[in-house]
Design a protein around this motif. Structure first.
Motif, PDB file in Angstrom:
ATOM      1  N   SER A  35      25.201 -53.922  57.586  1.00  0.00           N
ATOM      2  CA  SER A  35      26.139 -53.712  56.486  1.00  0.00           C
ATOM      3  C   SER A  35      27.184 -52.670  56.851  1.00  0.00           C
ATOM      4  O   SER A  35      26.844 -51.613  57.387  1.00  0.00           O
ATOM      5  N   PRO A  36      28.446 -52.933  56.508  1.00  0.00           N
ATOM      6  CA  PRO A  36      29.470 -51.912  56.707  1.00  0.00           C
ATOM      7  C   PRO A  36      29.239 -50.699  55.801  1.00  0.00           C
ATOM      8  O   PRO A  36      29.741 -49.617  56.074  1.00  0.00           O
ATOM      9  N   ALA A  37      28.462 -50.857  54.736  1.00  0.00           N
ATOM     10  CA  ALA A  37      28.164 -49.739  53.830  1.00  0.00           C
ATOM     11  C   ALA A  37      27.352 -48.644  54.513  1.00  0.00           C
ATOM     12  O   ALA A  37      27.282 -47.519  54.017  1.00  0.00           O
ATOM     13  N   THR A  71      25.356 -51.007  61.337  1.00  0.00           N
ATOM     14  CA  THR A  71      26.680 -51.469  60.901  1.00  0.00           C
ATOM     15  C   THR A  71      27.077 -52.635  61.805  1.00  0.00           C
ATOM     16  O   THR A  71      26.510 -52.795  62.886  1.00  0.00           O
ATOM     17  N   PRO A  72      28.046 -53.428  61.372  1.00  0.00           N
ATOM     18  CA  PRO A  72      28.510 -54.514  62.238  1.00  0.00           C
ATOM     19  C   PRO A  72      28.982 -53.999  63.599  1.00  0.00           C
ATOM     20  O   PRO A  72      28.737 -54.634  64.636  1.00  0.00           O
ATOM     21  N   ASP A  73      29.633 -52.845  63.637  1.00  0.00           N
ATOM     22  CA  ASP A  73      30.118 -52.285  64.904  1.00  0.00           C
ATOM     23  C   ASP A  73      28.968 -51.894  65.837  1.00  0.00           C
ATOM     24  O   ASP A  73      29.119 -51.941  67.052  1.00  0.00           O
ATOM     25  N   GLU A  74      27.847 -51.472  65.281  1.00  0.00           N
ATOM     26  CA  GLU A  74      26.693 -51.077  66.093  1.00  0.00           C
ATOM     27  C   GLU A  74      25.999 -52.267  66.754  1.00  0.00           C
ATOM     28  O   GLU A  74      25.230 -52.086  67.692  1.00  0.00           O
ATOM     29  N   LEU A  75      26.277 -53.459  66.291  1.00  0.00           N
ATOM     30  CA  LEU A  75      25.696 -54.667  66.894  1.00  0.00           C
ATOM     31  C   LEU A  75      26.373 -55.004  68.217  1.00  0.00           C
ATOM     32  O   LEU A  75      25.805 -55.695  69.054  1.00  0.00           O
ATOM     33  N   ARG A  76      27.570 -54.538  68.401  1.00  0.00           N
ATOM     34  CA  ARG A  76      28.354 -54.910  69.589  1.00  0.00           C
ATOM     35  C   ARG A  76      27.922 -54.156  70.801  1.00  0.00           C
ATOM     36  O   ARG A  76      27.313 -53.199  70.868  1.00  0.00           O
TER      37      ARG A  76
END
Length: 76
Positions: A35-37, A71-76
């Motif tokens: 979640s971006p939250a 977060t979505p960014d941490e998946l990358r």
């Protein structure tokens, strides 16, 4: 309790999240919540956000829930 019900409850509480829940015995579950939250929040705060979506089920119908919160960014 089943994994799909838990997934739906988390999704309702965190509508922008992508949620996957596994667990076959009805009391022990594992969830990955993206979640971006969660941006800027420490792991404990993220877990509390997820627990809040489940309310009194935690410690009752849900005996154990292992969480991965990113977060979505941490998946990358």
């Amino acid at each position: 309790m089943d994994a799909e019900t838990i997934r739906q409850l988390i999704q309702q509480g965190l509508p922008d999240a992508r949620v996957e829940v596994q667990g076959d015995d009805g009391v022990h579950f594992e969830a990955t919540v993206v979640s971006p939250a969660f941006a800027g929040k420490m792991p404990l705060a993220r877990h509390r956000m997820v627990y809040a979506t489940l309310g009194d089920l935690m410690g009752g119908a849900i005996h154990a829930l292992a969480l991965k919160t990113v977060t979505p960014d941490e998946l990358r």
